[in-house]
Design a protein around this motif. Structure first.
Motif, short mmCIF file in Angstrom:
data_model
loop_
_atom_site.label_atom_id
_atom_site.label_comp_id
_atom_site.label_asym_id
_atom_site.label_seq_id
_atom_site.Cartn_x
_atom_site.Cartn_y
_atom_site.Cartn_z
N THR A 58 43.66 40.78 44.82
CA THR A 58 45.10 40.67 45.06
C THR A 58 45.64 39.37 44.48
O THR A 58 46.72 39.34 43.88
N SER A 105 44.94 45.34 39.30
CA SER A 105 43.88 45.73 40.24
C SER A 105 43.44 47.18 40.04
O SER A 105 42.25 47.50 40.14
N ALA A 112 47.70 45.13 46.09
CA ALA A 112 47.00 45.87 47.13
C ALA A 112 47.13 47.38 46.91
O ALA A 112 46.17 48.13 47.07
N ALA A 125 48.41 46.01 52.12
CA ALA A 125 47.20 45.20 52.33
C ALA A 125 46.28 45.83 53.36
O ALA A 125 45.06 45.86 53.18
#
Length: 280
Positions: A134, A103, A179, A265
């Motif tokens: 995610t 990510s 995240a 998150a």
């Protein structure tokens, strides 16, 4: 005219939004979310030599070096060889590092090249962007972990006593790191900052998470420092899934892993929702 419109069934009346040339978006847009998820998965799958094979080679070197040097001298769990003991730790270490890299690298590349504008102009909400990125990070983490497991099974017998715990800690660990990678990718403005984040924070914390040792063997101060490292709980709980034995209660590890995932998150979603370093 007003009286006529009252006689028309509500289902047959024109939608005001459609008269304006657009319709209201549904509560959750599955198609664009799936499209972004698929794009993120294909992005790392197409460079599998870097994203899958490279961690596999690194793990093989760890197994050869540590297995040869310490394999016959250290026994931590009854009936478990040292090389078998470190395999789950190496698996989870690679899962965490690769989930973060997926990510974070995607976001920083999109920001530096300017491609992030296509995501911002899409009908994707912050929740949908978060879920797609995610989930792709979790897929990459699982792919790397499975590759390492299959490699290890060629050399030794590795029990799998509690598959549920293996799966749940993999998802929580990879999801939390995915995240966290979003947070780092949004914060960073150039590749050097992402490299620094990974080299000076992620790498040390994963190496010092009980991958190569049991924290019970550490002196007091180092054991206490390990207890504030959330990655230690993820590795310890993941290892419990293989051997049915761990340094701490699996429920305590689950609580910390879940808290790590939820905090990461929440931070990632909040930054996405605010447009942090995305909007002028």
């Amino acid at each position: 005219m007003h009286e006529l419109s009252q006689n028309v069934p509500r289902s047959e009346q024109p939608d005001p939004d459609s008269l304006l040339g657009h319709r209201a978006l549904p509560a959750f847009a599955w198609t664009p979310t799936w499209t972004l998820f698929r794009k993120e998965v294909l992005r790392f799958a197409r460079v599998w030599l870097q994203t899958i094979a490279a961690p596999l080679v690194t793990t093989l070197l760890y197994l050869l070096v540590f297995g040869h040097a310490l394999g016959g001298h250290i026994h931590i769990y009854p009936g478990v060889s040292y090389i078998a003991f470190i395999v789950p730790g190496l698996m989870m270490m690679s899962v965490l590092q690769n989930a973060f890299a997926n990510s974070s690298s995607s976001l920083i590349q999109a920001k530096v090249t300017g491609n992030i504008i296509f995501v911002l102009l899409s009908p994707l909400r912050p929740t949908e962007i978060f879920l797609a990125m995610t989930a792709a990070s979790i897929v990459r983490g699982i792919a790397v972990g499975l590759a390492i497991l299959l490699l290890a099974l060629l050399f030794l017998h590795l029990p799998l006593q509690h598959p549920f715990w293996v799966l749940i800690f993999t998802i929580l660990g990879a999801g939390g790191m995915g995240a966290l990678g979003i947070v780092a990718g949004l914060w960073a403005e150039k590749f050097d900052q992402i490299a620094g984040f990974q080299n000076f924070l992620i790498m040390p914390l994963t190496f010092l998470a009980g991958v190569f040792y049991s924290v019970q063997s550490l002196p007091g101060i180092w054991r206490q420092l390990s207890m504030v490292n959330p990655f230690f709980y993820i590795v310890d709980g993941f290892r419990y899934g293989f051997f049915g034995d761990a340094d701490l209660s699996v429920w305590a590890s689950l609580a910390v892993a879940l808290a790590f995932f939820l905090v990461s998150a929440a931070a990632a979603w909040r930054l996405l929702a605010s447009g942090y370093k995305l909007r002028p």
